[in-house]
Design a protein around this motif. Structure first.
Motif, PDB file in Angstrom:
ATOM      1  N   PHE A 123     -52.945 -50.861 -10.879  1.00 21.68           N
ATOM      2  CA  PHE A 123     -52.540 -51.828  -9.724  1.00 21.68           C
ATOM      3  C   PHE A 123     -51.313 -52.253  -9.575  1.00 21.68           C
ATOM      4  CE2 PHE A 123     -56.734 -52.718 -12.295  1.00 21.68           C
ATOM      5  CZ  PHE A 123     -57.483 -53.005 -11.177  1.00 21.68           C
ATOM      6  N   GLY A 124     -51.249 -52.642  -8.653  1.00 19.31           N
ATOM      7  CA  GLY A 124     -49.921 -53.374  -8.174  1.00 19.31           C
ATOM      8  C   GLY A 124     -49.069 -53.004  -6.647  1.00 19.31           C
ATOM      9  N   PHE A 125     -48.078 -53.738  -6.335  1.00 16.36           N
ATOM     10  CA  PHE A 125     -47.582 -53.402  -4.934  1.00 16.36           C
ATOM     11  C   PHE A 125     -46.849 -52.119  -4.869  1.00 16.36           C
ATOM     12  CE2 PHE A 125     -47.513 -57.951  -5.861  1.00 16.36           C
ATOM     13  CZ  PHE A 125     -48.099 -58.411  -4.679  1.00 16.36           C
ATOM     14  N   SER A 126     -46.807 -51.370  -3.754  1.00 15.78           N
ATOM     15  CA  SER A 126     -45.887 -50.397  -3.663  1.00 15.78           C
ATOM     16  C   SER A 126     -44.556 -51.007  -3.435  1.00 15.78           C
ATOM     17  CB  SER A 126     -46.154 -49.469  -2.416  1.00 15.78           C
ATOM     18  OG  SER A 126     -45.953 -50.245  -1.291  1.00 15.78           O
ATOM     19  N   PRO A 127     -43.329 -50.210  -3.900  1.00 16.70           N
ATOM     20  CA  PRO A 127     -42.116 -50.860  -3.555  1.00 16.70           C
ATOM     21  C   PRO A 127     -42.014 -51.293  -2.081  1.00 16.70           C
ATOM     22  CG  PRO A 127     -41.985 -48.870  -4.916  1.00 16.70           C
ATOM     23  CD  PRO A 127     -43.527 -48.917  -4.572  1.00 16.70           C
ATOM     24  N   ASP A 128     -42.403 -50.596  -1.162  1.00 21.60           N
ATOM     25  CA  ASP A 128     -42.126 -51.053   0.175  1.00 21.60           C
ATOM     26  C   ASP A 128     -43.025 -52.299   0.457  1.00 21.60           C
ATOM     27  OD1 ASP A 128     -40.589 -48.944   1.188  1.00 21.60           O
ATOM     28  OD2 ASP A 128     -42.112 -47.856   2.213  1.00 21.60           O
ATOM     29  N   GLU A 129     -44.115 -52.465   0.002  1.00 17.67           N
ATOM     30  CA  GLU A 129     -44.880 -53.674  -0.035  1.00 17.67           C
ATOM     31  C   GLU A 129     -44.080 -54.852  -0.500  1.00 17.67           C
ATOM     32  OE1 GLU A 129     -49.529 -52.738  -0.142  1.00 17.67           O
ATOM     33  OE2 GLU A 129     -48.677 -52.708  -1.867  1.00 17.67           O
ATOM     34  N   LEU A 130     -43.637 -54.543  -1.573  1.00 13.64           N
ATOM     35  CA  LEU A 130     -43.045 -55.694  -2.508  1.00 13.64           C
ATOM     36  C   LEU A 130     -41.692 -55.898  -1.839  1.00 13.64           C
ATOM     37  CD1 LEU A 130     -43.481 -57.570  -4.849  1.00 13.64           C
ATOM     38  CD2 LEU A 130     -42.037 -56.162  -6.021  1.00 13.64           C
ATOM     39  N   LEU A 131     -40.846 -55.020  -1.298  1.00 11.74           N
ATOM     40  CA  LEU A 131     -39.497 -55.401  -0.378  1.00 11.74           C
ATOM     41  C   LEU A 131     -39.864 -56.175   0.633  1.00 11.74           C
ATOM     42  CD1 LEU A 131     -38.033 -51.854  -1.131  1.00 11.74           C
ATOM     43  CD2 LEU A 131     -36.965 -54.070  -1.509  1.00 11.74           C
ATOM     44  N   ASP A 132     -41.016 -55.701   1.368  1.00  7.80           N
ATOM     45  CA  ASP A 132     -41.378 -56.406   2.620  1.00  7.80           C
ATOM     46  C   ASP A 132     -41.507 -57.701   2.271  1.00  7.80           C
ATOM     47  OD1 ASP A 132     -41.859 -56.328   5.564  1.00  7.80           O
ATOM     48  OD2 ASP A 132     -44.104 -56.557   5.029  1.00  7.80           O
ATOM     49  N   TRP A 133     -42.293 -58.007   1.441  1.00  4.30           N
ATOM     50  CA  TRP A 133     -42.926 -59.533   1.138  1.00  4.30           C
ATOM     51  C   TRP A 133     -41.527 -60.645   0.747  1.00  4.30           C
ATOM     52  CZ3 TRP A 133     -42.354 -62.576  -3.653  1.00  4.30           C
ATOM     53  CH2 TRP A 133     -43.413 -63.750  -3.473  1.00  4.30           C
ATOM     54  N   PHE A 134     -40.643 -59.591  -0.061  1.00  3.87           N
ATOM     55  CA  PHE A 134     -39.296 -60.439  -0.166  1.00  3.87           C
ATOM     56  C   PHE A 134     -38.395 -60.542   1.039  1.00  3.87           C
ATOM     57  CE2 PHE A 134     -40.346 -59.656  -4.786  1.00  3.87           C
ATOM     58  CZ  PHE A 134     -39.846 -60.682  -5.526  1.00  3.87           C
ATOM     59  N   ALA A 135     -38.446 -59.608   1.884  1.00  5.68           N
ATOM     60  CA  ALA A 135     -37.647 -59.602   3.206  1.00  5.68           C
ATOM     61  C   ALA A 135     -38.504 -60.812   3.898  1.00  5.68           C
ATOM     62  CB  ALA A 135     -37.865 -58.425   3.881  1.00  5.68           C
ATOM     63  N   ARG A 136     -39.603 -60.990   3.995  1.00  5.47           N
ATOM     64  CA  ARG A 136     -40.177 -62.030   4.871  1.00  5.47           C
ATOM     65  C   ARG A 136     -40.106 -63.494   3.693  1.00  5.47           C
ATOM     66  NH1 ARG A 136     -45.159 -61.519   4.778  1.00  5.47           N
ATOM     67  NH2 ARG A 136     -45.576 -59.365   3.927  1.00  5.47           N
ATOM     68  N   ARG A 137     -39.367 -63.266   2.689  1.00  3.28           N
ATOM     69  CA  ARG A 137     -39.287 -64.644   1.843  1.00  3.28           C
ATOM     70  C   ARG A 137     -40.450 -65.267   1.438  1.00  3.28           C
ATOM     71  NH1 ARG A 137     -33.778 -65.105   1.334  1.00  3.28           N
ATOM     72  NH2 ARG A 137     -33.876 -67.322   0.767  1.00  3.28           N
ATOM     73  N   GLY A 138     -41.444 -64.498   1.045  1.00  2.00           N
ATOM     74  CA  GLY A 138     -42.707 -65.038   0.737  1.00  2.00           C
ATOM     75  C   GLY A 138     -42.659 -66.057  -0.476  1.00  2.00           C
ATOM     76  N   PHE A 139     -41.686 -65.779  -1.278  1.00  2.00           N
ATOM     77  CA  PHE A 139     -41.217 -66.648  -2.522  1.00  2.00           C
ATOM     78  C   PHE A 139     -40.912 -68.246  -2.225  1.00  2.00           C
ATOM     79  CE2 PHE A 139     -37.499 -64.451  -1.590  1.00  2.00           C
ATOM     80  CZ  PHE A 139     -36.501 -65.494  -1.468  1.00  2.00           C
ATOM     81  N   GLU A 140     -40.606 -68.268  -0.768  1.00  2.00           N
ATOM     82  CA  GLU A 140     -40.239 -69.823  -0.573  1.00  2.00           C
ATOM     83  C   GLU A 140     -41.494 -70.530  -0.303  1.00  2.00           C
ATOM     84  OE1 GLU A 140     -37.820 -69.285   2.839  1.00  2.00           O
ATOM     85  OE2 GLU A 140     -35.756 -69.151   1.619  1.00  2.00           O
ATOM     86  N   ASN A 141     -42.760 -69.864   0.076  1.00  2.00           N
ATOM     87  CA  ASN A 141     -44.027 -70.690   0.063  1.00  2.00           C
ATOM     88  C   ASN A 141     -44.452 -71.312  -1.147  1.00  2.00           C
ATOM     89  OD1 ASN A 141     -43.692 -70.354   3.056  1.00  2.00           O
ATOM     90  ND2 ASN A 141     -44.786 -68.229   2.559  1.00  2.00           N
ATOM     91  N   LEU A 142     -43.877 -70.657  -2.152  1.00  2.00           N
ATOM     92  CA  LEU A 142     -44.515 -71.031  -3.585  1.00  2.00           C
ATOM     93  C   LEU A 142     -44.135 -72.418  -3.932  1.00  2.00           C
ATOM     94  CD1 LEU A 142     -44.075 -67.655  -5.205  1.00  2.00           C
ATOM     95  CD2 LEU A 142     -46.202 -68.430  -4.439  1.00  2.00           C
ATOM     96  N   GLN A 143     -45.242 -73.221  -4.353  1.00  2.00           N
ATOM     97  CA  GLN A 143     -45.215 -74.557  -5.035  1.00  2.00           C
ATOM     98  C   GLN A 143     -44.483 -74.598  -6.423  1.00  2.00           C
ATOM     99  OE1 GLN A 143     -44.989 -76.977  -2.383  1.00  2.00           O
ATOM    100  NE2 GLN A 143     -45.287 -75.050  -1.147  1.00  2.00           N
ATOM    101  N   ALA A 144     -45.518 -73.666  -7.214  1.00  2.00           N
ATOM    102  CA  ALA A 144     -45.763 -74.091  -8.611  1.00  2.00           C
ATOM    103  C   ALA A 144     -45.695 -72.743  -9.346  1.00  2.00           C
ATOM    104  CB  ALA A 144     -46.912 -74.791  -8.860  1.00  2.00           C
ATOM    105  N   VAL A 145     -45.120 -71.685  -8.560  1.00  2.00           N
ATOM    106  CA  VAL A 145     -44.545 -70.520  -9.401  1.00  2.00           C
ATOM    107  C   VAL A 145     -43.372 -69.875  -9.187  1.00  2.00           C
ATOM    108  CG1 VAL A 145     -44.975 -68.066  -9.124  1.00  2.00           C
ATOM    109  CG2 VAL A 145     -47.238 -69.348  -9.136  1.00  2.00           C
ATOM    110  N   HIS A 146     -42.642 -69.578 -10.363  1.00  2.00           N
ATOM    111  CA  HIS A 146     -41.331 -68.964 -10.268  1.00  2.00           C
ATOM    112  C   HIS A 146     -41.486 -67.372 -10.721  1.00  2.00           C
ATOM    113  CE1 HIS A 146     -37.334 -68.593 -12.490  1.00  2.00           C
ATOM    114  NE2 HIS A 146     -37.253 -68.121 -11.175  1.00  2.00           N
ATOM    115  N   VAL A 147     -41.059 -66.789  -9.612  1.00  2.00           N
ATOM    116  CA  VAL A 147     -40.998 -65.386  -9.806  1.00  2.00           C
ATOM    117  C   VAL A 147     -39.750 -64.853 -10.532  1.00  2.00           C
ATOM    118  CG1 VAL A 147     -41.247 -62.815  -8.371  1.00  2.00           C
ATOM    119  CG2 VAL A 147     -42.294 -65.132  -7.723  1.00  2.00           C
ATOM    120  N   CYS A 148     -40.004 -64.356 -11.689  1.00  2.00           N
ATOM    121  CA  CYS A 148     -38.821 -64.016 -12.439  1.00  2.00           C
ATOM    122  C   CYS A 148     -38.361 -62.532 -12.604  1.00  2.00           C
ATOM    123  CB  CYS A 148     -39.375 -64.426 -13.921  1.00  2.00           C
ATOM    124  SG  CYS A 148     -39.754 -66.050 -14.321  1.00  2.00           S
ATOM    125  N   GLY A 149     -39.001 -61.729 -11.758  1.00  2.00           N
ATOM    126  CA  GLY A 149     -38.580 -60.253 -11.915  1.00  2.00           C
ATOM    127  C   GLY A 149     -39.860 -59.248 -11.593  1.00  2.00           C
TER     128      GLY A 149
END
Ligand SMILES: *Cc1c(COP(=O)(O)O)cnc(C)c1O
Length: 227
Positions: free
Chosen positions: A129-155
């Motif tokens: 299971f998991g994201f491909s590197p491209d998928e994950l980079l894309d998610w961070f490029a679109r700053r998906g983490f900014e939409n999170l209310q109660a999750v801290h992405v630590c790595g």
């Protein structure tokens, strides 16, 4: 050798081989609480479990004060509520945006902030299971983490291909570390994005040499699992 001596001595030898700054998750899945107590007596506090049911049973016996728990297995969205109630210190295996969003919703509902790692898929096996590197980079490029209310992405967390081919294993670890480095370079404002979890019993020294900050070691500490 008594079982206590052997868990203790195996733990000691794994620890001695880790450089400072690299954490150790003792992966205790399929092992009885007695084995965990022995590891705890030998100074280990951080344990990894891969099934919600089994983690629940162990938390019921051992608690969350003196033991620290990481969830490392594939997580179904319908188990998120139960898992979060167990208050794992870190969920290492977030393998889809849908799962991440469910964890975010549920953590907000429970009034907590849940720490997670994003799981990367670089291994050859189709089944992992998991994201491909491209998928994950894309998610961070679109700053998906900014939409999170109660999750801290630590790595990030990842596994190498299950093969004897050391060059392939090394390439997988380097790909995981490279994805992490690219994410950090792209989002230098990410806070506490500092964990690269990779390396298991058979390959953790190589993972550490490729930039792991957290290894997940089971059988090299507890012996073979009885499924
Ligand atoms: C079981 C497991 C480990 C530990 O495996 P060992 O080979 O026993 O060290 C590490 N990471 C994950 C995700 C696991 O499921």
């Amino acid at each position: 050798m008594s079982p206590l001596t052997s868990i203790q001595s195996r733990l000691d030898s794994v620890r001695q081989s880790l450089p400072g700054g690299v954490g150790l998750v003792a992966v205790s899945k399929f092992h009885p609480v007695d084995a965990l107590r022995q590891a705890r007596a030998a100074g280990q506090r951080l344990f990894g479990e891969s099934r919600v049911q089994e983690l629940a049973a162990k938390v019921a016996e051992l608690g969350t004060d003196d033991y620290c728990w990481h969830f490392i297995g594939h997580l179904q969205t319908n188990k998120v509520r139960q898992l979060l109630r167990l208050r794992p210190a870190l969920i290492e295996s977030v393998d889809s945006v849908r799962l991440l969003e469910e964890i975010d919703r549920e953590a907000a509902r429970q009034g907590i902030v849940q720490n997670v790692l994003m799981q990367l898929h670089v291994a050859r096996e189709e089944t992992k299971f998991g994201f491909s590197p491209d998928e994950l980079l894309d998610w961070f490029a679109r700053r998906g983490f900014e939409n999170l209310q109660a999750v801290h992405v630590c790595g990030v967390m990842g596994m190498a291909s299950n093969t004897d081919d050391q060059a392939r294993v090394e390439a997988d670890f380097r790909a995981i570390r490279a994805a992490y480095d690219e994410i950090l370079a792209m989002c230098p404002d990410l806070r506490g994005f500092s964990t690269v979890s990779m390396g298991m019993s058979d390959d953790y020294p190589l993972a550490v040499s490729c930039g792991s900050t957290l290894v997940r070691v089971g059988s090299a500490i507890f012996g073979p699992r009885e499924y």
